[in-house]
Scaffold this active site. Structure first.
Site, PDB file in Angstrom:
ATOM      1  N   ASP A 441      48.496  46.496  28.705  1.00 29.53           N
ATOM      2  CA  ASP A 441      47.928  46.578  30.048  1.00 29.53           C
ATOM      3  C   ASP A 441      47.947  48.023  30.552  1.00 29.53           C
ATOM      4  O   ASP A 441      48.596  48.902  29.961  1.00 29.53           O
ATOM      5  CB  ASP A 441      48.731  45.666  30.981  1.00 29.53           C
ATOM      6  N   ASP A 505      40.715  39.906  35.932  1.00 32.50           N
ATOM      7  CA  ASP A 505      41.853  39.145  36.448  1.00 32.50           C
ATOM      8  C   ASP A 505      41.396  37.900  37.183  1.00 32.50           C
ATOM      9  O   ASP A 505      42.222  37.137  37.675  1.00 32.50           O
ATOM     10  CB  ASP A 505      42.697  40.010  37.393  1.00 32.50           C
TER      11      ASP A 505
HETATM   12  C1  GLA Z   1      47.376  42.857  35.226  1.00 27.86           C
HETATM   13  C2  GLA Z   1      46.737  41.930  34.214  1.00 27.86           C
HETATM   14  C3  GLA Z   1      47.172  40.512  34.479  1.00 27.86           C
HETATM   15  C4  GLA Z   1      48.673  40.436  34.385  1.00 27.86           C
HETATM   16  C5  GLA Z   1      49.308  41.413  35.349  1.00 27.86           C
HETATM   17  C6  GLA Z   1      50.796  41.496  35.152  1.00 27.86           C
HETATM   18  O1  GLA Z   1      46.883  42.640  36.491  1.00 27.86           O
HETATM   19  O2  GLA Z   1      45.359  42.071  34.243  1.00 27.86           O
HETATM   20  O3  GLA Z   1      46.572  39.643  33.557  1.00 27.86           O
HETATM   21  O4  GLA Z   1      49.070  40.719  33.076  1.00 27.86           O
HETATM   22  O5  GLA Z   1      48.782  42.713  35.191  1.00 27.86           O
HETATM   23  O6  GLA Z   1      51.370  42.386  36.004  1.00 27.86           O
END
Ligand code: GLA
Length: 703
Positions: A441, A505
């Protein structure tokens, strides 16, 4: 010899090399081998301008009288700010050409490398600039490619996104003058995916000549689409450099990222070319070779609240549903109780996992699932041991404040000790445990990314590639998902190192339909992570049926991301059907030919995947909103062999009838209907319009 050509199955590019700087004078449908090319050579000199022709070439320069956007700009102190290169070498093979050009006065050399993939017609081009002088050259802009468009390219399709609204599309007339789209967020970005499509007015999925462009780069970038007042149209793509970021010492070179370009008839043919090109030349081999396992992700089920018993219970339920990979998301490492702390300290939190990750991983493995782990290596929270120890390890620009985003700062990866620390942390986890997957990420944009006072965006991206490559080399079996708050880092260069993308997301299936539609223009289904999220979406508050969420997620690499303990018996039955359909069809869905179905509009979207031998196809049709007045129920099911007969029947949902006002099924929905590929494509078939937020999957099988 005055022309060179590059040919692919459907495309020819012709370069006139009888000029000081070569020009691409034809880029269109494939020409017969013996086509006389002389007609391409003449360049008229219009009245009231310079006395020599100043056409668009591969390196438009101010020093030659080009009044449009130049491909190169920079200076040596106050000098050498305008260029006039001359072709000094040309190395051509069947599919590739390397042009070398020199500007003797400005003491610069350029190497333009082009290759056209003979199968897909995707052109890859980059540019290397070398300072052959004896003092520093300050580079401001160096296009990876400057490519011409035909004068009837009257429309542009651009990306315009935001977090949870990624891959949105905007169509507009081709601008008069230059449209310049800069991204300085330090990652590929949610807002300005570096891709654009230009084409004939009204081009759509089936019709119209279209030209697609993309920059394979995970950092700052610039895209220019320009129509000059004397009738030229060009697209330039390249890295956006900050002031002073690229100063070439004597003898030093700058190599641009690779630009990719492709010409096709209609958007379906264009995206099919990108998909095939990615599968053959960019994606790690495993993506196409191994079936994409059904994933479970813990994020929207438990967020940071990691308790061993809960996680094991989720794993039990996931395994029962048929999940094959269990991914432990954010929240597992030292001090990580919320998003204000912990990033940088990559060891299991001893409060949550007193015996480390081993008990959970063993449990998951015993259930027959592989184990994946979330990491965000490039980041650090000020509230972490790492930052307390090494406050100087972050990108920063004194005396400006260190602004946080999601309470975090960005580590300066170009410092070898930082990358070494991160490699050791990741290598330690991957060596100690059977972890087969990393969700990598990257949750904030870069600002004032300084390294010892200088702009460090460029070096950061290269250091990131270096770090990922090092991890992959040490652990070749580990798959990597590229996630940057969902969808913030998706481009051809990161995809050399990533097996999956988390495109957004948003698990709201209605929003996802639109996001996935935009994503499909460049990227194939097997890398598109698609999760069945909670009944009430966490990002929009909208409630959607499990059936619609499931059918929507079947368009890509299927996953589940919800609290499985809340499912009732009917939900479990439905999820099992969805997972079973996925497993039965993933080989087809992930290796076949993808197409978007007409009509695609605000009310309805549809896609199809046709097996490579065209014996089978799956079509997904989705009603997003109430049908527009006068909407026709007819859908053209394309991509099949015209003269072949197919039986077409409903694949999912197995049980139908959740509608408020039940709509009669097509009489053939259960039993199937036989039609030829030609009839299905040209006449289409009527498929009853359904409730908003509903969908149906059809399957065609050759009989
Ligand atoms: C980002 C990712 C999510 C999740 C969060 C965790 O927003 O896109 O899928 O993994 O971080 O903090």
């Amino acid at each position: 010899m005055s022309f060179l050509r590059l040919d692919s199955l459907h495309t020819t590019m012709v370069f006139d090399v009888n000029r000081a700087v070569p020009a691409c004078c034809y880029w269109g449908p494939r020409l017969a081998a013996d086509t006389p090319l002389a007609a391409l050579q003449w360049q008229p000199v219009p009245p009231a301008v310079l006395d020599h022709p100043v056409g668009l070439n591969l390196l438009p320069e101010t020093g030659r009288g080009w009044w449009g956007w130049p491909a190169l700009s920079g200076c040596r102190g106050r000098f050498h700010w305008s260029n006039r290169f001359e072709l000094s070498g040309c190395d051509a093979s069947t599919n590739a050409i390397v042009f070398t050009l020199a500007d003797a006065a400005a003491k610069l050399e350029i190497r333009l490398a082009l290759d056209l993939d003979p199968d897909t017609g995707v052109l890859r081009q980059n540019c290397r600039l070398t300072n052959t002088g004896d003092d520093d050259y300050h580079l401001h802009w160096c296009a990876a490619a400057a490519l011409p468009l035909p004068p009837d390219s009257d429309e542009l399709l651009l990306y315009e996104g935001a977090w949870t609204k990624e891959f949105g599309l905007r169509r507009q007339p081709f601008p008069s003058g230059a449209l310049v789209r800069d991204n300085c967020r330090g990652r590929t970005s949610h807002s300005r995916f570096p891709g654009v499509i230009a084409g004939q007015a009204g081009f759509d999925d089936r019709y119209g000549s279209v030209y697609g462009f993309h920059l394979g780069w995970s950092g700052n970038h610039r895209l220019v689409a320009e129509a000059t007042s004397d009738g030229w149209r060009q697209v330039q793509l390249g890295e956006l450099l900050m002031p002073g970021e690229m100063i070439l010492a004597p003898g030093r070179s700058y190599t641009s990222p690779c630009a990719y370009a492709c010409r096709a008839e209609g958007l379906n043919q264009l995206s099919q070319a990108w998909h095939r090109f990615l599968r053959k030349h960019i994606l790690p081999a495993g993506v196409s070779r191994h079936p994409r396992p059904v994933q479970y992700n813990t994020w929207e089920a438990v967020y940071f609240d990691h308790r061993l018993q809960d996680l094991m219970a989720l794993a039990d339920r996931a395994a029962d549903l048929g999940v094959e990979r269990f991914v432990l998301d954010d929240g597992w490492f030292k001090g990580r109780r919320d998003d204000t702390r912990g990033l940088g300290d990559w060891e299991p939190d001893s409060g949550k996992f007193p015996d480390g990750l081993e008990p959970l991983i063993s449990h998951v493995n015993r259930l027959g699932m592989s184990f994946g782990l979330w990491v965000e290596p490039e980041m650090v929270n000020p509230d972490s041991d790492l930052y307390r120890c090494h406050p100087d390890w972050v990108l920063h620009l004194d005396p400006l404040p260190r602004d946080t985003g999601r309470h975090q700062l960005v580590l300066d990866l170009a410092r070898p000790e930082v990358s070494d620390y991160l490699f050791a942390a990741l290598d330690g986890l991957l060596t100690a445990h059977p972890i087969t997957y990393l969700k990598w990420d990257m949750n904030r944009d870069l600002t004032t990314a300084g390294h010892e006072g200088r702009a460090a965006y460029h070096s950061q991206v290269h250091a990131l590639y270096g770090l990922v490559d090092r991890v992959r080399a040490a652990h070749p079996a580990v798959e990597i998902e590229t996630c940057a708050s969902g969808g913030g880092r998706v481009d051809f260069e990161i995809l050399r190192r990533a097996n999956r993308v988390w495109p957004s997301d948003s698990n709201d299936a209605l929003e996802r339909q639109v996001i996935q539609h935009g994503f499909s223009l460049f990227f194939p289904p097997e890398i598109m992570g698609c999760h069945v999220g909670p009944a009430v979406s966490h990002t929009t508050g909208r409630r959607l049926s499990l059936e619609f969420r499931g059918l929507t997620a079947l368009a890509g690499h299927l996953g589940l991301e919800l609290d499985l303990r809340e499912l009732d018996a009917a939900d479990v039955r439905m999820l099992k059907q969805i997972i079973a359909a996925y497993k039965d069809h993933r080989n087809l869905l992930h290796t076949g030919t993808f197409l978007r179905l007409n009509p695609s509009d605000k009310e309805r979207l549809g896609w199809g995947v046709v097996g490579t031998d065209q014996r089978e196809a799956v079509y997904g049709l989705f009603q997003l909103q109430t049908a527009a007045p006068g909407a026709s129920p007819v859908v053209n099911l394309m991509g099949l062999i015209p003269g072949q007969r197919y039986r077409i029947a409903r694949l999912l949902p197995i049980e139908s009838g959740t509608a408020m006002f039940p709509i009669p099924e097509a009489p053939w929905a259960e039993e199937g209907l036989v039609a030829t590929g030609q009839l299905l494509a040209e006449a289409g078939i009527a498929i009853p319009l359904r409730d908003p937020a509903s969908g149906v999957l059809l399957k065609a099988v050759a009989v």
